[in-house]
Design a protein around this motif. Sequence first.
Motif, PDB file in Angstrom:
ATOM      1  N   HIS A   1     -39.544  25.321 -23.956  1.00 54.15           N
ATOM      2  CA  HIS A   1     -39.084  26.149 -22.851  1.00 54.15           C
ATOM      3  C   HIS A   1     -38.841  27.594 -23.295  1.00 54.15           C
ATOM      4  O   HIS A   1     -39.120  27.957 -24.453  1.00 54.15           O
ATOM      5  CB  HIS A   1     -37.843  25.535 -22.199  1.00 54.15           C
ATOM      6  N   THR A   2     -38.343  28.423 -22.386  1.00 57.46           N
ATOM      7  CA  THR A   2     -38.189  29.848 -22.689  1.00 57.46           C
ATOM      8  C   THR A   2     -37.210  30.094 -23.839  1.00 57.46           C
ATOM      9  O   THR A   2     -37.377  31.044 -24.599  1.00 57.46           O
ATOM     10  CB  THR A   2     -37.731  30.616 -21.442  1.00 57.46           C
TER      11      THR A   2
ATOM     12  N   GLU B   1     -39.367  23.595  -9.151  1.00 53.94           N
ATOM     13  CA  GLU B   1     -39.496  25.058  -9.167  1.00 53.94           C
ATOM     14  C   GLU B   1     -38.523  25.693 -10.159  1.00 53.94           C
ATOM     15  O   GLU B   1     -38.899  26.574 -10.943  1.00 53.94           O
ATOM     16  CB  GLU B   1     -39.270  25.620  -7.761  1.00 53.94           C
ATOM     17  N   GLU B   2     -37.261  25.256 -10.135  1.00 48.57           N
ATOM     18  CA  GLU B   2     -36.287  25.797 -11.087  1.00 48.57           C
ATOM     19  C   GLU B   2     -36.609  25.338 -12.504  1.00 48.57           C
ATOM     20  O   GLU B   2     -36.452  26.102 -13.467  1.00 48.57           O
ATOM     21  CB  GLU B   2     -34.870  25.360 -10.697  1.00 48.57           C
TER      22      GLU B   2
ATOM     23  N   ARG C   1     -39.164  27.608 -13.840  1.00 46.42           N
ATOM     24  CA  ARG C   1     -38.618  28.913 -14.227  1.00 46.42           C
ATOM     25  C   ARG C   1     -38.016  28.866 -15.635  1.00 46.42           C
ATOM     26  O   ARG C   1     -38.206  29.780 -16.439  1.00 46.42           O
ATOM     27  CB  ARG C   1     -37.553  29.351 -13.213  1.00 46.42           C
TER      28      ARG C   1
ATOM     29  N   GLY D   1     -40.850  28.380 -18.152  1.00 45.73           N
ATOM     30  CA  GLY D   1     -41.771  29.507 -18.262  1.00 45.73           C
ATOM     31  C   GLY D   1     -43.182  29.148 -17.838  1.00 45.73           C
ATOM     32  O   GLY D   1     -44.122  29.925 -18.012  1.00 45.73           O
ATOM     33  N   ARG D   2     -43.326  27.965 -17.241  1.00 38.14           N
ATOM     34  CA  ARG D   2     -44.622  27.473 -16.755  1.00 38.14           C
ATOM     35  C   ARG D   2     -44.337  26.228 -15.922  1.00 38.14           C
ATOM     36  O   ARG D   2     -43.241  25.661 -16.015  1.00 38.14           O
ATOM     37  CB  ARG D   2     -45.542  27.106 -17.936  1.00 38.14           C
TER      38      ARG D   2
ATOM     39  N   HIS E   1     -44.049  22.567  -6.181  1.00 41.91           N
ATOM     40  CA  HIS E   1     -42.801  22.380  -5.435  1.00 41.91           C
ATOM     41  C   HIS E   1     -42.831  21.021  -4.750  1.00 41.91           C
ATOM     42  O   HIS E   1     -43.889  20.412  -4.554  1.00 41.91           O
ATOM     43  CB  HIS E   1     -42.567  23.501  -4.407  1.00 41.91           C
TER      44      HIS E   1
END
Length: 294
Positions: free
Chosen positions: A20-21, A168-169, A172, A175-176, A265
């Motif tokens: 993840h980010t 969706e979250e 975020r 990052g993909r 989504h």
Amino acid sequence: MSAAVGTGRMAVIGMFDGVHTGHRYLLGELKRYASLSGLSPLAITFSNHPLELVAPEKAPRILTPTEEKIRLINEENVECMAITFDRQLRETPTADFLRMLHDRLGVEALLMGYNNRFGYNAPKDFEEYRLLGENCGVEIVPAKEYAPEGTGISSTRIRTLLTQGNVEEAARLLGRPYSLVGTVESGKQLGRSLGFPTANLRLADQRQLVPMAGVYATTALGHPAMTNIGTRPTVDTAGTTTIETHIIGCNKDLYGSRLTVDFRHRIRPERRFNSLEELAAQLRADRTAALAGF
């Protein structure tokens, strides 16, 4: 950080589940420090979650199969090595592990992630790690916590979002888009009879976390798609959870092929319909929703 010479490595150790980010921030720091020292960046990860050995009943579902995790880390221009967390590794003291990294892998420096600990009877603070590393010829470098919104980004947090259907979250924080990877296997072909042929996905790694049941807007093979996760209550009484994807505009024979499904989504919960005609009408509405914004 002192300069280093030769063809040694600077390593970071972690599960990196999801890549993840927050993980990518850490990999970026690894590359930055390694470049300053003339070292090659190396990420050391595990092919199994340590809890699978230590407390199997508490082991979480994984976000990324090992092969996918290695690919994602390599995309960050970082070499990745996956090792098995077995009983021998679990019982290896921190000093012995650091010595192994130095002697076998040429690790001259180690970036310690925020709150990261490793080794049997692991030290409780950074200074102990630093002294152990110094004795083994490995410089220990601390990494700052990555919390761009005041809260750290974690694989646990992403798992919670996925179990709630909030892809969706989750995307975020990743990052993909979140992805499921597997092989297409034959099904009952009911979708085909309704005008919505589906690819039935068998996960490449059965440990991977499947999002909350429902219908999702997804993408696959570069096409918009709609994916149903659930027990198909209208047509099946077995209660077995399946992952079925209708790839809009794709007529290829996909049986036996590897497929990646990216989640965009959640459209709606799964529900039982009174007839196949009612189900087909809903599928047409789902297709419209899946195409929106593609």
